[in-house]
Design an enzyme around this catalytic site. Structure first.
Site, short mmCIF file in Angstrom:
data_model
loop_
_atom_site.label_atom_id
_atom_site.label_comp_id
_atom_site.label_asym_id
_atom_site.label_seq_id
_atom_site.Cartn_x
_atom_site.Cartn_y
_atom_site.Cartn_z
CE1 TYR A 167 -4.84 38.05 21.83
CE2 TYR A 167 -6.97 39.14 21.90
CZ TYR A 167 -5.70 39.04 21.38
OH TYR A 167 -5.29 39.92 20.41
CG PHE A 216 0.16 47.13 21.70
CD1 PHE A 216 -0.66 46.34 22.49
CD2 PHE A 216 1.39 46.62 21.32
CE1 PHE A 216 -0.26 45.07 22.88
CE2 PHE A 216 1.80 45.36 21.71
CZ PHE A 216 0.97 44.58 22.49
N PRO A 217 -3.35 50.57 20.75
CG PRO A 217 -5.67 50.77 20.96
CD PRO A 217 -4.57 49.75 20.90
CG LEU A 218 -5.18 53.57 24.72
CD1 LEU A 218 -6.04 53.28 25.93
CD2 LEU A 218 -5.29 55.02 24.31
N GLY A 267 14.14 54.96 24.47
CA GLY A 267 13.33 55.41 23.35
C GLY A 267 11.93 54.86 23.34
N PRO A 293 7.56 57.81 26.48
CG PRO A 293 5.64 58.70 27.44
CD PRO A 293 6.33 57.40 27.18
#
Length: 302
Positions: free
Chosen positions: A61, A212-214, A231, A234
């Protein structure tokens, strides 16, 4: 305060189930320095103040930027702080993430992480594999790469081993070589492709850490989705469901998504990342959000 309850990595290291991911600390495309270094340092310090005991990072990173910031902000580290990092990847001049998992490369990356973070031993090291399709596989056989990390664990440079971007079959293969404390795969409210891996982790007592939890920012209201593949964003119906659950709790969409993850399985560790103090506080507050069975069912059905 323990955020989201405790989970023991490898039956040993206790971490709060809501941690912090350092991927957003560097500049654009996870490259170069942050626009505001002081703000990045402040976010890290505030995370620990709020009770975060699990920070996820990688020397890729930046490269090096996230680890350098973590050391500057938090060293000497609190006794209960667990820092997890990833190896098996390298950056190129276009800031792409490329496989680099030959034994010699892994040893070099582990030593670089030790030096950058200022630690004598790394708490948790993931081998980034790419079984989830986000990284082109290296020519080195998977077993050879993981065995190289297992050897570094035996030498005392690594406390626990993890895997990132793996299949159920790869998890099984790795556990025949050495214990696996955690798996980090792409998984969130709108992408459950790793459901079988989560299930295997729950059965085997392995922590599951969704990256990428959000939904990689796709839950933000008003997001311009015109350039996204079909797709990926949302749907209007999904947004209405999310907003209805959020309204019942006086919460935000990201908070609902994090609460859903923590409720999905007791082996889940969430690591939302941000460079914003306000968003950090919002994410941390999600650890106290308790979804009802009806909420959970509605979100499960998205």
């Amino acid at each position: 305060m323990t955020l989201g309850g405790l989970l023991r990595l490898g039956g040993e290291l206790a971490v709060g189930r809501l941690g912090y991911g350092a991927m957003q600390l560097p500049g654009p495309q996870v490259g170069g320095p942050p626009a505001d270094r002081d703000a990045a340092l402040a976010v890290l310090r505030r995370a620990v103040e709020l009770g975060v005991t699990h920070i996820d990072t990688s020397d890729a990173y930046g490269p090096h930027v996230a680890n350098d910031l973590i050391k500057q902000a938090l060293h000497p580290y609190p006794d209960d702080l667990v820092i997890a990092t990833k190896v098996g990847i390298a950056r190129d001049e276009w800031r792409s993430f490329n496989a680099a998992a030959r034994p010699a490369e892994l040893r070099e990356q582990v030593e670089e992480n030790l030096a950058r973070l200022g630690r004598a031993r790394l708490d948790l090291v993931y081998l980034r594999v790419g079984g989830d399709g986000l990284l082109h596989p290296d020519e080195t056989p998977f077993a050879e790469s993981f065995a190289a990390l297992a050897e570094l664990r035996e030498r005392g440079l690594i406390r626990h081993l993890g895997l990132s971007g793996v299949t159920v079959e790869q998890l099984k293969e790795a556990r025949e070589i050495a214990p696996v404390a955690a798996v980090q795969n792409r998984y969130h409210l709108l992408d459950r492709g790793a459901e079988d891996v989560l299930r295997a982790c729950a059965e085997q007592g392995v922590a599951f850490v969704p990256y990428f939890p959000l939904s990689a920012g796709l839950l933000k209201p008003g997001l311009d989705t015109s350039r996204l593949p079909p797709g990926m964003a949302p749907t209007a119906a999904q947004e209405r469901t999310l907003d209805a659950v959020a309204a019942r709790h006086g919460a935000t969409r990201p908070q609902v998504a994090l609460a859903w993850l923590l409720a999905r399985s007791p082996v889940v560790l969430a690591i939302p990342g941000t460079g914003s103090p306000a968003h950090l506080e919002e994410n941390v507050a999600a650890a106290g959000l308790r979804l009802t069975p009806d909420d959970q069912a509605a979100l499960d059905a998205l």
